[in-house]
Design an enzyme around this catalytic site. Structure first.
Site, PDB file in Angstrom:
ATOM      1  N   HIS A 132       0.355  -1.276   0.326  1.00 22.46           N
ATOM      2  CA  HIS A 132      -0.029   0.259  -0.119  1.00 22.46           C
ATOM      3  C   HIS A 132       0.904   1.149   0.257  1.00 22.46           C
ATOM      4  CE1 HIS A 132      -3.851  -2.679   0.779  1.00 22.46           C
ATOM      5  NE2 HIS A 132      -4.079  -1.758   0.174  1.00 22.46           N
ATOM      6  N   GLU A 143     -10.915 -11.246  -5.881  1.00 23.96           N
ATOM      7  CA  GLU A 143      -9.613 -11.443  -5.111  1.00 23.96           C
ATOM      8  C   GLU A 143      -9.039 -11.901  -4.202  1.00 23.96           C
ATOM      9  OE1 GLU A 143      -8.580  -7.615  -3.007  1.00 23.96           O
ATOM     10  OE2 GLU A 143     -10.452  -7.642  -2.012  1.00 23.96           O
ATOM     11  N   ASP A 200      -4.301  -8.660  -5.053  1.00 22.45           N
ATOM     12  CA  ASP A 200      -4.418 -10.076  -4.080  1.00 22.45           C
ATOM     13  C   ASP A 200      -4.391 -10.581  -4.801  1.00 22.45           C
ATOM     14  OD1 ASP A 200      -4.655  -8.822  -1.107  1.00 22.45           O
ATOM     15  OD2 ASP A 200      -6.149  -7.954  -1.528  1.00 22.45           O
ATOM     16  N   CYS A 250      -9.165  -3.203 -11.413  1.00 21.37           N
ATOM     17  CA  CYS A 250      -8.994  -2.110 -10.219  1.00 21.37           C
ATOM     18  C   CYS A 250      -7.957  -2.541  -9.967  1.00 21.37           C
ATOM     19  CB  CYS A 250     -10.032  -1.841  -9.205  1.00 21.37           C
ATOM     20  SG  CYS A 250     -10.720  -2.751  -8.138  1.00 21.37           S
TER      21      CYS A 250
HETATM   22  C1  PEP Z   1      -6.382  -5.551  -5.301  1.00 18.01           C
HETATM   23  O1  PEP Z   1      -6.462  -6.153  -4.540  1.00 18.01           O
HETATM   24  O2  PEP Z   1      -5.846  -5.902  -6.382  1.00 18.01           O
HETATM   25  C2  PEP Z   1      -7.168  -4.081  -5.102  1.00 18.01           C
HETATM   26  C3  PEP Z   1      -7.239  -3.126  -6.114  1.00 18.01           C
HETATM   27  O3  PEP Z   1      -7.506  -3.518  -3.738  1.00 18.01           O
HETATM   28  P1  PEP Z   1      -6.586  -3.432  -2.467  1.00 18.01           P
HETATM   29  O4  PEP Z   1      -4.939  -3.276  -3.682  1.00 18.01           O
HETATM   30  O5  PEP Z   1      -6.591  -2.189  -1.802  1.00 18.01           O
HETATM   31  O6  PEP Z   1      -6.257  -4.663  -1.564  1.00 18.01           O
HETATM   32 MG    MG Z   2      -7.625  -6.182  -2.822  1.00 22.93          MG
END
Ligand code: PEP
Ligand code: MG
Length: 591
Positions: A198, A440, A464, A511
């Site tokens: 993140h 995911e 994920d 996403c």
């Molecule tokens: C993902 O897991 O690809 C996602 C878009 O969500 P995050 O990165 O917030 O876990």
């Molecule tokens: Mg995710």
């Protein structure tokens, strides 16, 4: 002999966010414990040293009381744990023993505490009783809290950074990143973390160069020294020579020029040479980032990571506060869509007041939808706020970490309940909105056909999905080289998901960060994804890549790629087929 101290050193890590910055390092130590130094204290200084320790204990106690006071009633259990911590502050083995060590060994308080804790750790390791072992975790947390107060609390440091610096840390949790005044940060350098962590995602969103996964950067880099961060190459240069500095200043200018050039046409639609149109949207963590999405040519919000609004505070937000935030985003973006993902806390985004006992495997723990289904009150508050905001623009709901149909059904029931309660209260809202599922978790891929019958759309979260299917911790630099969106297993999963969605007539979006790399676009076009969402910075390069391709050529390309057995083979095929087109786009993406 060259002077060891002034020799140029190049550290290699993972390029988390592209770009170059040159500036002063600001070291933030993670554990506090690592920086503890031992020094002798003269007989006349002993009383002062003991007082320093007592003051740190007192501060730790005040901190704990303040957290307890702010713990909502429903999380009494969490409050109780913290009450135990207050008692442990004065534990004989910790408190009295540290004072004893200061006295007997005539050393500083930090070292004495560290020594007392080392003794305790040893003692606990030998215990088999699980209750007592759990107590040992509490004692360690308590001693960390005292230590942080002795060496100067890091969290306070982060919040109060008041000069333009490059932040150098062992690791940064999302909660910590959310506390930083990011406009002061020129770059990020961390020992831990990978491209999908993140910290890296936030750095990209904010266009801050970042190099992660360096292993020992916090030991090598000294506070206040000038360093060069090249987030494109994934390198950090310490003690640079004059000519290196000049070279990087040049590169920095070139990079900025490149970004400006690429941004100029970012408002053109993402349409292939043969007329296939794709929506390119932005991912945001906080409402303020909406501007960046629009500036970079984003056509909507494909992922609003709402959990960031729950981090770095002391209690859960109330409905009104959430509603105001969501409404702001929705109104600014209208009529473009805003995909609000419901709370995805825990995992690596732990919320301190969420009454969570430490989990052994947080990524597999009470995270995202699992947490919300277990805490209907918190879920309802958020859902009501979302449905109210939906009355002001174009909103979709996206459910994170869905692993099967039962969770989707249960979540839908909660959405209905929120709508009914708003109806009953006579509050304006709109419940006639699309409810999508994040794909995911590998099990969601396997039952994608079932999910497609009951969901309004899919959005693939590759960050994920890769973590869980390839068994690679997305924040662990040791396995970061294995984190591969082109792994044949992932390509197969993507195809399975899009096929399932198509057979039920629902759309599939993406996403996860895979969508942000132009190199993947031929594959994503072949999969006929309708929307890609990414960190805003990446939007222009992705749109430009879409415009450089012919969709009809991508479909046979994917068939060929699906026959290959390794990610490397797929990458080579991509380079052979699209090498020239990539050459124009890649610099922005950190290659
Ligand atoms: C993902 O897991 O690809 C996602 C878009 O969500 P995050 O990165 O917030 O876990
Ligand atoms: Mg995710």
């Amino acid at each position: 002999m060259p002077d060891q101290e002034s020799q140029e050193i190049v550290l290699r890590g993972i390029g988390g966010s592209p770009g170059i910055c040159i500036g002063k390092a600001y070291l933030v130590d993670r554990e506090g414990v690592d920086v503890v130094q031992r020094y002798a204290v003269g007989a006349q200084g002993l009383a002062k040293e003991k007082n320093r320790f007592k003051t740190a204990v007192q501060r730790a106690k005040e901190e704990l009381h303040s957290i307890i006071e702010n713990t909502p009633e429903e999380f009494r259990e969490h409050g109780d744990i913290l009450e135990t911590h207050v008692v442990l502050l004065k534990d004989k083995m910790l408190y009295s023993r540290t004072i004893d060590i200061i006295d007997k060994e005539k050393i500083n308080a930090e070292w004495a505490l560290k020594k007392a804790v080392a003794g305790l750790k040893q003692m606990f390791q030998e215990m088999t009783d699980p209750y007592l072992r759990e107590r040992s975790e509490d004692i360690l947390q308590v001693s960390d809290r005292i230590l942080r107060n002795l060496v100067g609390a890091r969290q306070v440091d982060i919040r109060n950074i008041n000069k333009r610096v490059i932040l150098v840390a062992h690791d940064l949790s999302p909660a910590e990143t959310a506390q930083i005044q990011l406009e002061r940060i020129m770059g990020f350098v961390t020992d831990r973390g990978g491209k999908a962590s993140h910290t890296s995602i936030i750095a990209r969103t904010l266009a801050i160069p970042a190099v992660l996964g360096l292993g020992e950067a916090t030991r090598e880099i000294r506070n206040d020294e000038i360093i060069i961060v090249d987030g494109t190459e994934g390198t950090v240069i310490l003690r640079p020579r004059e000519e290196t500095l000049l070279e990087y200043q040049d590169r920095q200018v070139q990079y900025e020029e490149f970004r400006m050039a690429i941004s100029r046409d970012s408002h053109l639609p993402a349409e292939t040479e043969d007329g296939v149109r794709l929506a390119v949207m932005g991912n945001i963590e906080l409402p303020e980032e909406v501007v960046s999405v629009l500036d970079h040519g984003g056509e909507g919000i494909g992922l609003y990571r709402t959990e960031f609004g729950y981090l770095s505070r002391s209690s859960f937000p109330q409905e009104e506060e959430l509603f105001d935030k969501y409404k702001d985003v929705v109104e600014v973006m209208a009529p473009r869509p805003v995909t609000i993902r419901t709370l995805d806390i825990n995992g690596d985004k732990a919320v301190t007041y969420a009454a969570q006992r430490p989990e052994e495997n947080p990524a597999l723990g009470l995270r995202a939808i699992r947490y919300c289904l277990k805490r209907p009150d918190i879920f309802q508050t958020q859902l009501r706020a979302i449905l109210r905001a939906a009355d002001h623009g174009n909103v979709r709901i996206l459910l994170p970490m869905i692993s099967g149909v039962d969770e989707l059904r249960e979540a839908r029931q909660h959405i209905e309940k929120a709508a009914e309660s708003l109806e009953k209260d006579g509050v304006a809202h709109n419940s006639n909105i699309a409810v999508g599922v994040m794909i995911e978790v590998p099990s969601a891929v396997i039952v994608a056909d079932f999910l497609a019958e009951e969901a309004d759309f899919f959005s693939i979260g590759t960050n994920d999905l890769i973590q869980y299917s390839l068994a690679i911790d997305r924040g662990n630099q040791e396995v970061a080289h294995l984190f591969s969106p082109l792994h044949p297993a992932l390509l197969r999963m993507l195809r399975q998901v899009t096929k399932a969605a198509k057979s039920q007539g629902i759309a599939t979006y993406m996403c996860g960060e895979m969508a942000a790399d132009p190199i993947h676009i031929p594959i994503l076009l072949a999969l006929e994804l309708e929307e890609l969402s990414m960190n805003p910075q990446s939007i222009p390069a992705v749109k430009r890549m879409v415009r450089s391709l012919k969709a009809e050529k991508c479909a046979p390309f994917l068939e060929e790629a699906l026959r290959l057995k390794t990610a490397r083979d797929v990458m080579n095929l991509l380079r052979t087929a699209y090498g020239e087109i990539f050459a124009e786009n890649l610099y922005a993406q950190g290659r």
